[in-house]
Motif scaffolding. Structure first.
Motif, mmCIF file in Angstrom:
data_model
loop_
_atom_site.group_PDB
_atom_site.id
_atom_site.type_symbol
_atom_site.label_atom_id
_atom_site.label_comp_id
_atom_site.label_asym_id
_atom_site.label_seq_id
_atom_site.Cartn_x
_atom_site.Cartn_y
_atom_site.Cartn_z
ATOM 1 N N ILE A 120 0.840 -1.209 0.000
ATOM 2 C CA ILE A 120 0.000 0.000 0.000
ATOM 3 C C ILE A 120 0.866 1.248 0.000
ATOM 4 N N ASP A 121 1.896 1.280 0.851
ATOM 5 C CA ASP A 121 2.815 2.420 0.880
ATOM 6 C C ASP A 121 3.607 2.527 -0.415
ATOM 7 N N VAL A 122 4.070 1.392 -0.944
ATOM 8 C CA VAL A 122 4.834 1.396 -2.195
ATOM 9 C C VAL A 122 4.006 2.040 -3.306
ATOM 10 N N LEU A 123 2.766 1.638 -3.412
ATOM 11 C CA LEU A 123 1.899 2.209 -4.446
ATOM 12 C C LEU A 123 1.670 3.703 -4.217
ATOM 13 N N THR A 124 1.368 4.075 -2.996
ATOM 14 C CA THR A 124 1.106 5.479 -2.680
ATOM 15 C C THR A 124 2.321 6.356 -2.955
ATOM 16 N N PHE A 125 3.499 5.947 -2.463
ATOM 17 C CA PHE A 125 4.705 6.744 -2.657
ATOM 18 C C PHE A 125 5.107 6.797 -4.124
ATOM 19 N N THR A 126 4.903 5.713 -4.844
ATOM 20 C CA THR A 126 5.227 5.701 -6.272
ATOM 21 C C THR A 126 4.284 6.619 -7.044
ATOM 22 N N GLN A 127 2.995 6.547 -6.736
ATOM 23 C CA GLN A 127 2.035 7.422 -7.413
ATOM 24 C C GLN A 127 2.392 8.895 -7.185
ATOM 25 N N MET A 128 2.734 9.239 -5.953
ATOM 26 C CA MET A 128 3.085 10.630 -5.650
ATOM 27 C C MET A 128 4.379 11.039 -6.354
ATOM 28 N N ALA A 129 5.367 10.155 -6.365
ATOM 29 C CA ALA A 129 6.672 10.494 -6.931
ATOM 30 C C ALA A 129 6.667 10.570 -8.448
ATOM 31 N N CYS A 130 5.792 9.816 -9.101
ATOM 32 C CA CYS A 130 5.800 9.817 -10.567
ATOM 33 C C CYS A 130 4.752 10.758 -11.149
ATOM 34 N N ASP A 131 4.047 11.459 -10.287
ATOM 35 C CA ASP A 131 3.079 12.450 -10.757
ATOM 36 C C ASP A 131 3.820 13.551 -11.513
ATOM 37 N N VAL A 132 3.434 13.788 -12.747
ATOM 38 C CA VAL A 132 4.109 14.758 -13.611
ATOM 39 C C VAL A 132 3.395 16.104 -13.509
ATOM 40 N N ASP A 133 4.196 17.166 -13.277
ATOM 41 C CA ASP A 133 3.606 18.512 -13.185
ATOM 42 C C ASP A 133 3.443 19.125 -14.579
ATOM 43 N N ASP A 134 2.994 20.361 -14.629
ATOM 44 C CA ASP A 134 2.729 21.042 -15.898
ATOM 45 C C ASP A 134 3.965 21.193 -16.777
ATOM 46 N N ASP A 135 5.147 21.211 -16.162
ATOM 47 C CA ASP A 135 6.396 21.348 -16.924
ATOM 48 C C ASP A 135 6.961 19.996 -17.366
#
Length: 175
Positions: free
Chosen positions: A86-101
């Protein structure tokens, strides 16, 4: 393969399950459904050794100084535990979220298997060319455009999760 990782895991000192407070071992293990959620998000299966570890050892804290070793120039002292699915998925989702740039914290197709309080990360590679390898990403590397990444800034720690545990058990990097 599970025999090898089972033997290595047994040689590492983990904090015991706190049964006096009502905890059960199952609280520390990752469920198959949680692992399936990671695989669905990443679009590929996880390496068998890592799945075995998550379902049989889980997220317990390392209780000794076996990790006070250097692997490829990186002190492993920051490693105090591996996260559950659960933590692996959550931290990965947050870390790979791409911003506008187009910037993100980690390259695509890498999974955050643990991180330190200072945000150093161990990443599991799920790309075809480097499937299963473990990389270190320093907290000093900020968000950037990883779309065409060439592993610049990452340090190869192990060729597999089993290899990483073997280096911890041996107390020195394997050749």
């Amino acid at each position: 393969m599970s025999d090898q990782i089972a033997k290595l895991s047994a040689q590492i000192k983990w904090e015991p399950v706190d049964t006096e407070d009502g905890d059960t071992a199952e609280l520390y293990y990752s469920a198959d459904s949680d692992i399936a959620a990671i695989e669905a998000f990443m679009g590929t299966s996880l390496p068998e050794d890592y799945k075995w570890f998550m379902t049989h050892v889980g997220r317990r804290i390392l209780t000794d100084k076996q990790v006070n070793i250097r692997i490829n120039g990186v002190w492993m002292e920051f490693l105090d535990w591996f996260r559950d699915a659960i933590d692996v998925l959550t931290f990965t989702q947050m870390a790979c979220d791409v911003d506008d740039d187009g910037d993100s914290k980690i390259p695509p197709h890498l999974l955050v298997i643990t991180n330190s309080i200072s945000h150093d990360k161990l990443l599991l590679d799920l790309t075809k060319g480097n499937y299963g390898k473990i990389w270190y990403l320093s907290c000093g590397i900020r968000e950037r455009d990883w779309r065409n990444h060439n592993y610049e800034g990452l340090v190869l720690m192990a060729n597999s999760f089993t290899h990483l545990l073997a280096q911890i058990v041996e107390g020195k990097p394997e050749s």
